[in-house]
Design an enzyme around this catalytic site. Structure first.
Site, PDB file in Angstrom:
ATOM      1  N   ARG A   1       0.710  -1.274  -0.211  1.00 36.19           N
ATOM      2  CA  ARG A   1       0.001   0.005  -0.083  1.00 36.19           C
ATOM      3  C   ARG A   1       0.920   1.383   0.099  1.00 36.19           C
ATOM      4  NH1 ARG A   1      -2.076  -2.827   4.363  1.00 36.19           N
ATOM      5  NH2 ARG A   1      -4.128  -3.859   4.051  1.00 36.19           N
TER       6      ARG A   1
ATOM      7  N   SER B   1       6.275  -5.877   7.378  1.00 43.20           N
ATOM      8  CA  SER B   1       5.576  -6.568   8.097  1.00 43.20           C
ATOM      9  C   SER B   1       6.345  -7.855   8.403  1.00 43.20           C
ATOM     10  CB  SER B   1       4.344  -7.167   7.410  1.00 43.20           C
ATOM     11  OG  SER B   1       3.474  -5.792   7.131  1.00 43.20           O
TER      12      SER B   1
ATOM     13  N   ASP C   1       4.212  -3.450  11.122  1.00 39.85           N
ATOM     14  CA  ASP C   1       2.541  -3.205  10.659  1.00 39.85           C
ATOM     15  C   ASP C   1       1.847  -3.230  12.237  1.00 39.85           C
ATOM     16  OD1 ASP C   1       2.944  -5.892  11.075  1.00 39.85           O
ATOM     17  OD2 ASP C   1       1.790  -6.553   9.486  1.00 39.85           O
TER      18      ASP C   1
END
Length: 498
Positions: free
Chosen positions: A108, A176, A229
């Site tokens: 993203r 992440s 994350d």
């Protein structure tokens, strides 16, 4: 003629009896095969059983492992990594900031504009794209060049209105995967998870790799923070509600972080922060305990995975693996009986059944379970009767219920460690008089599995109440954080500038 008629009649009776006998044998055989799959289901239910007593054993084991991981490096399956995040966003931050998030399935990019008040948080131009599969086992240069190119395209679309001339853009890189931090803006990759396998990146500074790729593209952008994350989700949660102390991500993979007192981080004695606390990245996917309800399907999945004997907890609760556990159960049923018709070669392919399909099967509310039939047809299994479709729904329910309840036990373990479960927790030497009265605690949760799979979410939240009890659970609030990991990471960068 009478004798002939009698002979014909006798032959007809014999034929009818033979047909009846065949039909009876078929019915008996069919019943035996159905009993076989029912026994497989019963065995699965027993193997996945999570009574509250067992869950509380998992809670205790999680809290103990957390304490051991804080006491010494390598002292626990939980890495308990320092993040160097000790001041969370307060709501007074101003300016425009960017976030790039590399997750397990998607990446993203977004821009956040802050106006100095909690009520003024403007999230702009969110882009979400699937990660091309070839990048997951390419090289560090190929991966980061791709991310830098994507970042360049994003900034080109915004024109000059979002960036003052000559002012460097500040970027948060949400990553992440397990990282050993040396500061909030630097850290080396410990290992890959979620299917990534770029071995030459292990031990490299992740922020530096991205910064070099951005520089090669000529982008005037500074990687100001390298953020897990979970830490991003905690940051957004805290921005909206300062009672937020825990964050969990349950998506392709799973992890958790929480606010810990610095004096409880024994392996880093002398660690000083202005707030007296630090966010700890647990890397709870690697948690293990003999109290976890493990089945033969879990054992086989682990043995055949690229990271066997690793990430045991994640393999029981996260989106990457739930679909394959269900597939393995269906495959065994099809091998031990013919209720699914002719054997389908597709059922033997690992990960062919994705967890989003499990969710669609589980939550199919059509009278004839048409969505279940459609998904089974995609797996090469067609024309199965309604009772077989119902059986498949039940398999999904058993696997998902276990996952949700174990995730709840993990959360309760964190609450126990920090004394928010009503028991006082593992207090690291604090006297009883120092244990605070029960405080309101917000748990920020993000991730596709939690956000999109209603039954998983309900099982998790239901089990958390069971474990904590009605009295304590009223002080624990679970809040969903849509895109929290990305937005929260940008907020962290903003807090560094204020």
């Amino acid at each position: 003629m009478g004798k002939v008629a009698v002979a014909f009649a006798a032959a007809a009776v014999v034929a009818a009896c033979s047909v009846a006998a065949v039909m009876v044998r078929r019915r008996v055989k069919s019943r035996r095969k159905w009993r076989t799959v029912v026994e497989i289901l019963k065995e699965l239910e027993e193997g996945c059983d999570t009574p509250v007593g067992r869950l509380r054993q998992v809670v205790d084991a999680m809290a103990v492992e957390m304490h051991a991981g804080l006491a010494s490096e390598g002292g626990s399956k939980l890495k308990m990594l320092l993040t160097f995040v000790h001041d969370l966003p307060k709501g007074t931050e101003k300016g425009t900031y960017y976030a790039l998030h590399l997750g397990g399935t998607y990446f993203r990019i977004l821009r956040v504009h802050l106006g100095g008040e909690r009520s003024y948080l403007d999230v702009q131009d969110v882009e979400r794209h699937p990660i091309p599969s070839h990048l997951m086992n390419s090289t560090s240069e190929v991966l980061f060049n791709f991310l830098a190119f994507s970042m360049e395209r994003f900034t080109e679309k915004e024109g000059n209105g979002s960036n003052s001339q000559g002012v460097k853009r500040e970027l948060a890189f949400t990553f992440s995967f397990p990282v050993k931090h040396s500061s909030i803006s630097s850290g080396v990759l410990i290992k890959w998870t979620k299917g990534f396998e770029i071995s030459e990146m292990v031990g490299k500074d992740i922020a530096e790799c991205l910064q070099e790729a951005l520089n090669r593209r000529g982008l005037d952008m500074h990687v100001a923070a390298l953020v897990n994350d979970t830490v991003g989700a905690l940051s957004l949660g805290y921005y909206h509600d300062p009672d937020t102390a825990v964050a969990v991500v349950i998506g392709t993979g799973s992890n958790a972080c929480y606010l810990e007192r610095t004096d409880a981080i024994i392996k880093s004695q002398g660690l000083l922060t202005t707030s007296g606390s630090m966010v700890v990245n647990m890397e709870w996917g690697n948690f293990w305990s003999s109290h976890l309800p493990r089945t033969s399907y879990d054992i086989d999945l682990d043995a055949e995975s690229s990271n066997s004997n690793d990430m045991g907890f994640e393999k029981m609760i996260s989106g990457m693996y739930l679909g394959d556990i269900v597939r393995r159960v269906i495959l065994r049923m099809s091998q031990d009986s013919d209720i699914f018709g002719p054997s389908s070669s597709l059922l033997s392919e690992p990960y062919v059944l994705r967890t989003n399909s499990v969710s669609a099967i589980h939550e199919d509310d059509t009278p004839e379970l048409q969505e279940v039939a459609r998904i089974l047809k995609d797996l090469g299994v067609s024309e199965v009767p309604l009772k077989v479709r119902k059986l498949v729904v039940k398999v999904c329910d058993v696997v998902t219920r276990r996952a949700g309840r174990l995730a709840a036990a993990g959360i309760a373990g964190i609450l126990k460690k920090i004394g928010r479960d009503g028991s006082g927790g593992i207090t690291s030497g604090r006297s009883r008089s120092e244990i605070q009265m029960q405080k309101r605690t917000v748990v920020a949760v993000e991730g596709g599995l939690y956000m999109n799979y209603t039954m998983f979410r309900e099982y998790m939240e239901e089990a958390l109440v069971e474990i904590l009890g009605e009295e304590v659970s009223q002080y624990v609030v679970v809040k969903a954080m849509q895109d929290g990991s990305s937005i929260g990471s940008a907020l962290l960068v903003a807090s560094l500038q204020s």
